[in-house]
Scaffold this motif. Structure first.
Motif, mmCIF file in Angstrom:
data_model
loop_
_atom_site.group_PDB
_atom_site.id
_atom_site.type_symbol
_atom_site.label_atom_id
_atom_site.label_comp_id
_atom_site.label_asym_id
_atom_site.label_seq_id
_atom_site.Cartn_x
_atom_site.Cartn_y
_atom_site.Cartn_z
ATOM 1 N N SER A 83 0.821 -1.213 0.000
ATOM 2 C CA SER A 83 0.000 0.000 0.000
ATOM 3 C C SER A 83 0.855 1.263 0.000
ATOM 4 C CB SER A 83 -0.926 0.016 1.218
ATOM 5 O OG SER A 83 -0.179 0.079 2.423
ATOM 6 N N LEU A 84 2.122 1.150 0.435
ATOM 7 C CA LEU A 84 2.994 2.326 0.497
ATOM 8 C C LEU A 84 3.471 2.752 -0.887
ATOM 9 C CD1 LEU A 84 5.218 1.489 3.606
ATOM 10 C CD2 LEU A 84 2.884 2.365 3.515
ATOM 11 N N GLY A 126 1.366 7.159 0.721
ATOM 12 C CA GLY A 126 1.093 5.746 0.941
ATOM 13 C C GLY A 126 1.208 5.368 2.402
ATOM 14 N N VAL A 127 2.178 5.962 3.114
ATOM 15 C CA VAL A 127 2.343 5.688 4.543
ATOM 16 C C VAL A 127 1.110 6.169 5.316
ATOM 17 C CG1 VAL A 127 3.646 6.310 6.610
ATOM 18 C CG2 VAL A 127 4.851 5.739 4.495
ATOM 19 N N ILE A 128 0.662 7.374 5.006
ATOM 20 C CA ILE A 128 -0.522 7.925 5.689
ATOM 21 C C ILE A 128 -1.735 7.041 5.428
ATOM 22 C CG2 ILE A 128 -2.105 9.888 5.823
ATOM 23 C CD1 ILE A 128 0.272 11.684 5.074
ATOM 24 N N ASP A 195 3.175 19.489 -7.251
ATOM 25 C CA ASP A 195 4.202 19.503 -6.210
ATOM 26 C C ASP A 195 3.637 19.816 -4.824
ATOM 27 O OD1 ASP A 195 6.817 19.140 -5.360
ATOM 28 O OD2 ASP A 195 7.321 21.259 -5.544
ATOM 29 N N LEU A 196 2.416 19.353 -4.554
ATOM 30 C CA LEU A 196 1.850 19.532 -3.220
ATOM 31 C C LEU A 196 2.499 18.546 -2.257
ATOM 32 C CD1 LEU A 196 -1.990 19.912 -3.915
ATOM 33 C CD2 LEU A 196 -0.242 21.687 -3.850
ATOM 34 N N THR A 197 2.460 18.863 -0.974
ATOM 35 C CA THR A 197 2.913 17.898 0.018
ATOM 36 C C THR A 197 1.885 16.769 0.086
ATOM 37 O OG1 THR A 197 1.751 18.938 1.873
ATOM 38 C CG2 THR A 197 3.962 19.767 1.341
ATOM 39 N N ALA A 198 2.277 15.666 0.688
ATOM 40 C CA ALA A 198 1.375 14.520 0.785
ATOM 41 C C ALA A 198 0.090 14.900 1.511
ATOM 42 C CB ALA A 198 2.066 13.365 1.493
ATOM 43 N N MET A 199 0.216 15.624 2.622
ATOM 44 C CA MET A 199 -0.966 15.992 3.390
ATOM 45 C C MET A 199 -1.836 16.992 2.640
ATOM 46 S SD MET A 199 -2.644 15.276 6.045
ATOM 47 C CE MET A 199 -1.432 14.345 6.986
ATOM 48 N N GLU A 200 -1.214 17.973 1.985
ATOM 49 C CA GLU A 200 -1.984 18.946 1.198
ATOM 50 C C GLU A 200 -2.757 18.244 0.094
ATOM 51 O OE1 GLU A 200 0.903 22.926 1.510
ATOM 52 O OE2 GLU A 200 1.135 21.473 -0.135
#
Length: 259
Positions: A83-84, A126-128, A195-200
């Motif tokens: 999943s990552l 993927g980690v989130i 180029d957004l962050t993963a959380m964004e």
């Protein structure tokens, strides 16, 4: 010296266009666009159009991706990483869809393009998602144990599984997994193209899905029917439906997030 006079006009470019992720995919909207319900069906149609541009390559990419995940799933501990890396592959396929839409062709290298650009952000998404999935599983187990304990306290001892425990577990799972899927759905495209962050990217993906519940409902119903049809001939239909779903995802991303 003027380089324009000395450069060979017939020389090959120093870098392939498909290896470079440009920022001209389109202007990202500050807020996700709300589209008509019928667009859910149009996404599938547009996905089918992109599939027809390179059906052989699409089938090859899906087969290779399937083999990769089957092999990874068979290796102890490594199977936990599946999943990552999924967003990494999806990010590469989004780049492939973009190049295909620009008549630049779809290539095997697109499947691994996510490993060359924004790899860290894609893996973090993927980690989130993976951690979120573990939280969902824990919540389901707690719900089942809690419901079973309540049955014992009230003196009810049904034979076999408690239907109320199963129902509660299903409701908890759906209530948690759907928002999680919504958050990861468009995240790879938003990361590789903007180029957004993963959380964004995951927050914006969730908002985009939330604002378009009706088109996604229509999209989901149609895909449910197509999934059943694709599974009948020894799952071979997924060699077509899989690519169409990927391309439809790209079409939906452009529809909802681009100016």
């Amino acid at each position: 010296m003027d380089q324009s006079k000395t450069a060979n006009p017939f020389s090959a470019p120093s870098a392939r266009v498909s290896d470079v992720v440009s920022d001209d995919e389109g202007e990202l909207l500050a807020e996700a666009r709300k589209v008509e319900a019928g667009r859910g069906l149009s996404w599938i149609g547009e996905g089918w159009s992109l599939y027809r541009e390179a059906p052989g390559m699409w089938v090859g990419l899906i087969l290779i991706l399937g083999v990769i995940f089957i092999v990874l799933s068979m290796i102890p501990l490594v199977n936990l990483l599946v999943s990552l890396v999924m967003p990494v592959f999806v990010g590469g396929l989004m780049i492939g869809c973009r190049d295909l839409a620009r008549d630049e062709g779809l290539e095997l290298s697109h499947l691994f393009a996510g490993f060359k650009t924004h790899f860290g952000k894609l893996v973090l998404a993927g980690v989130i998602y993976g951690v979120g999935s573990l939280v969902v599983m824990a919540a389901v187990m707690i719900a089942m144990v809690g419901s079973a304990g309540l049955s014992v306290m009230t003196g009810a001892e049904p034979a076999g599984a408690d239907p109320m425990s199963v129902l509660l577990a299903v409701l908890v799972a759906m209530g948690l997994i759907i928002p999680l899927v919504m958050s990861i759905w468009f995240a790879p495209a938003l990361i590789v193209f903007h180029d957004l962050t993963a959380m964004e990217a995951m927050i914006l993906s969730f908002k985009g899905c939330l604002r378009n519940i009706l088109p996604f409902l229509l999209y989901g119903v149609v895909l449910l029917v197509l999934s059943f049809v694709a599974s009948i001939p020894l799952m071979l239909g997924w060699l077509v439906l899989g690519p169409v779903m990927v391309a439809a995802q790209y079409s939906a991303y452009r529809d909802i997030f681009l100016e």
